[in-house]
Design an enzyme around this catalytic site. Structure first.
Site, short mmCIF file in Angstrom:
data_model
loop_
_atom_site.label_atom_id
_atom_site.label_comp_id
_atom_site.label_asym_id
_atom_site.label_seq_id
_atom_site.Cartn_x
_atom_site.Cartn_y
_atom_site.Cartn_z
N HIS A 1 28.76 38.39 40.65
CA HIS A 1 29.01 39.85 40.57
C HIS A 1 28.52 40.37 39.23
O HIS A 1 28.65 39.67 38.20
CB HIS A 1 30.52 40.09 40.65
CG HIS A 1 30.91 40.95 41.80
ND1 HIS A 1 31.36 40.43 42.99
CD2 HIS A 1 30.91 42.28 41.95
CE1 HIS A 1 31.64 41.43 43.82
NE2 HIS A 1 31.37 42.56 43.21
N GLY B 1 30.57 35.47 42.73
CA GLY B 1 30.20 36.11 44.01
C GLY B 1 28.97 35.49 44.65
O GLY B 1 28.82 35.50 45.86
N TYR C 1 40.59 37.94 43.68
CA TYR C 1 39.56 37.88 44.72
C TYR C 1 40.13 38.35 46.06
O TYR C 1 41.33 38.27 46.29
CB TYR C 1 39.04 36.45 44.84
CG TYR C 1 37.56 36.41 45.16
CD1 TYR C 1 36.62 36.72 44.18
CD2 TYR C 1 37.10 36.11 46.43
CE1 TYR C 1 35.27 36.69 44.47
CE2 TYR C 1 35.74 36.08 46.72
CZ TYR C 1 34.83 36.38 45.73
OH TYR C 1 33.48 36.37 46.00
C1 LCV Z 1 26.98 41.07 34.06
C2 LCV Z 1 26.01 39.32 32.94
C3 LCV Z 1 26.46 38.41 33.92
C4 LCV Z 1 27.20 38.94 35.03
N1 LCV Z 1 27.43 40.27 35.05
O1 LCV Z 1 22.65 33.97 29.30
O2 LCV Z 1 33.87 35.44 41.52
S1 LCV Z 1 34.46 36.39 40.58
O3 LCV Z 1 35.75 36.90 41.03
O4 LCV Z 1 34.50 35.89 39.21
C5 LCV Z 1 33.36 37.77 40.58
C6 LCV Z 1 34.02 38.95 39.99
C7 LCV Z 1 32.10 37.37 39.86
O5 LCV Z 1 31.14 36.97 40.47
O6 LCV Z 1 32.13 37.54 38.50
C8 LCV Z 1 30.91 37.10 37.80
C9 LCV Z 1 31.01 35.57 37.64
N2 LCV Z 1 29.84 35.14 36.86
C10 LCV Z 1 30.01 34.33 35.79
O7 LCV Z 1 31.10 33.93 35.40
C11 LCV Z 1 28.72 33.96 35.05
C12 LCV Z 1 28.73 34.71 33.72
N3 LCV Z 1 27.49 34.42 33.01
C13 LCV Z 1 27.35 33.22 32.36
O8 LCV Z 1 28.19 32.33 32.36
C14 LCV Z 1 26.04 33.09 31.62
O9 LCV Z 1 25.46 34.37 31.51
C15 LCV Z 1 25.06 32.17 32.39
C16 LCV Z 1 25.57 30.72 32.35
C17 LCV Z 1 24.89 32.66 33.85
C18 LCV Z 1 23.68 32.25 31.70
O10 LCV Z 1 23.88 31.99 30.34
P1 LCV Z 1 22.73 32.38 29.29
O11 LCV Z 1 23.22 31.91 27.98
O12 LCV Z 1 21.42 31.95 29.83
P2 LCV Z 1 23.72 34.95 28.63
O13 LCV Z 1 25.10 34.48 28.87
O14 LCV Z 1 23.32 35.25 27.24
O15 LCV Z 1 23.51 36.25 29.54
C19 LCV Z 1 22.40 37.12 29.30
C20 LCV Z 1 22.94 38.51 29.46
O16 LCV Z 1 23.35 38.72 30.83
C21 LCV Z 1 24.71 39.12 30.85
C22 LCV Z 1 25.34 38.56 29.59
O17 LCV Z 1 26.48 39.33 29.26
C23 LCV Z 1 24.19 38.74 28.61
O18 LCV Z 1 24.17 40.11 28.26
P3 LCV Z 1 23.70 40.53 26.78
O19 LCV Z 1 22.26 40.04 26.71
O20 LCV Z 1 23.88 41.99 26.75
O21 LCV Z 1 24.64 39.76 25.85
N4 LCV Z 1 25.35 38.58 32.04
C24 LCV Z 1 25.37 37.31 32.42
N5 LCV Z 1 26.05 37.16 33.57
N6 LCV Z 1 27.63 38.18 36.04
N7 LCV Z 1 26.26 40.64 32.99
#
Ligand code: LCV
Ligand code: LCV
Length: 264
Positions: A67, A113, A143
């Protein structure tokens, strides 16, 4: 083929490939991205297409980051947003009702998601390096009923409880063992394996496939839940959305720090 901003569509004989093109947000399931996938699915619902593959670009480290957290309902709102009208809900329902088999071909990590998205497809084939995480408890998200049902129906209750309560990513090997994946293969075999299965499907009777897929959906969804119980759960979900923990979960994510949940 219509032009899309966030997906690329390729036809290989009667196999249609929808490739994600939203890497700037790590293929997060933002509304604009989901709208393009829905548009492509609608455009591909033609007799000459017999099977659809969803994929991230070759070599992706992240299949989808789940999501778009910036689009999650702000607190103090009715849980409706993460329910029937939520774009992800519309997408999973569309795939489950789609009259052709939809195959997820996975490279990179799958989050939240996106875990449910792949579970809504018919066949899931993954790189053996991929990981799968179900993350609501990282954010304090209550959820929703349909999503949880999609998950526990296919992957078993105990396993899904551990996956959800720990929010720990599982490996492709574990996902294969618990029935989330049909196949887990080395990266360099992924496309060939997926296309071989898709092409086999293309040779079979499409009308028989269509009706049997729909029979399976109806049977899997034939679960009685009495209205009182449903309302009670919705009330519990509303309480969680109104909690300090839910606000803390979202804030902590964007402040890039560990959340401190206090159970209120
Ligand atoms: C918005 C994001 C996201 C993102 N949304 O890159 O299932 S539930 O109930 O939880 C449901 C509500 C749901 O699906 O929630 C989302 C669940 N997703 C996650 O928990 C994954 C969150 N993201 C991460 O853990 C990391 O971003 C990963 C491992 C995917 C990639 O890591 P990496 O180091 O390569 P960054 O974390 O630096 O992310 C790059 C940019 O994308 C944004 C994140 O905040 C960052 O933004 P900035 O460049 O502005 O700092 N981003 C990542 N995932 N789901 N934004
Ligand atoms: C009538 C037959 C059959 C047969 N009926 O020997 O699940 S559903 O929805 O599909 C449902 C409708 C259903 O159950 O449909 C039937 C599904 N069955 C199959 O697909 C298996 C079809 N049969 C075969 O693949 C081969 O016959 C096997 C592998 C079983 C055996 O091969 P083998 O070379 O030893 P033949 O194929 O030469 O068969 C000997 C004779 O039996 C007939 C077949 O047409 C042949 O007739 P002729 O000697 O007149 O040529 N036969 C085989 N199965 N299910 N007739």
């Amino acid at each position: 083929m219509n032009h899309y901003e966030f997906v690329k569509v390729e036809l290989k004989d009667r196999v249609a490939i929808i490739e994600f093109n939203y890497i700037k947000k790590l293929n997060a399931l933002s509304e604009c991205f989901i709208q393009d996938i829905l548009k492509a699915l609608a455009d591909l619902n033609v007799p000459e297409v017999r099977c659809v593959i969803l994929r991230a670009p070759k070599g992706s480290k992240v299949f989808s980051s789940g999501h778009d957290i910036s689009e999650l309902p702000k607190a103090k709102r009715d849980p409706l947003p993460l329910s029937y009208q939520d774009p992800l809900r519309i997408l999973t329902r569309t795939i489950q009702r789609y009259p052709k088999p939809v195959i997820s071909m996975i490279e990179g990590s799958v989050w939240g998601g996106a875990f449910e998205l792949i579970m809504s497809t018919d066949i899931v084939i993954s790189s053996d390096k991929s990981t799968f995480a179900m993350t609501p408890v990282n954010l304090g998200v209550p959820y929703n009923v349909v999503g949880i049902h999609n998950l526990i129906r296919d992957a078993g209750l105990h396993v899904m409880k551990e996956v959800i309560f720990t929010a720990t990513p599982i490996t492709a090997e574990q996902a294969l063992k618990i029935g989330i994946l049909n196949h887990s293969v080395p990266d360099d075999e992924l496309e060939a394996k997926t296309l071989a299965i898709a092409r086999l499907i293309c040779e079979k009777a499409p009308l028989a496939i269509e009706v049997i897929k729909e029979e399976m959906r109806v049977l899997c969804e034939a679960n009685a839940i009495n209205p009182d119980e449903f309302e009670r759960i919705q009330g519990l979900r509303r309480y969680v959305y109104d909690s300090l923990d839910y606000s803390e979960g979202l804030t902590a994510f964007f402040e890039k720090r560990k959340p401190n949940f206090i159970g209120k």
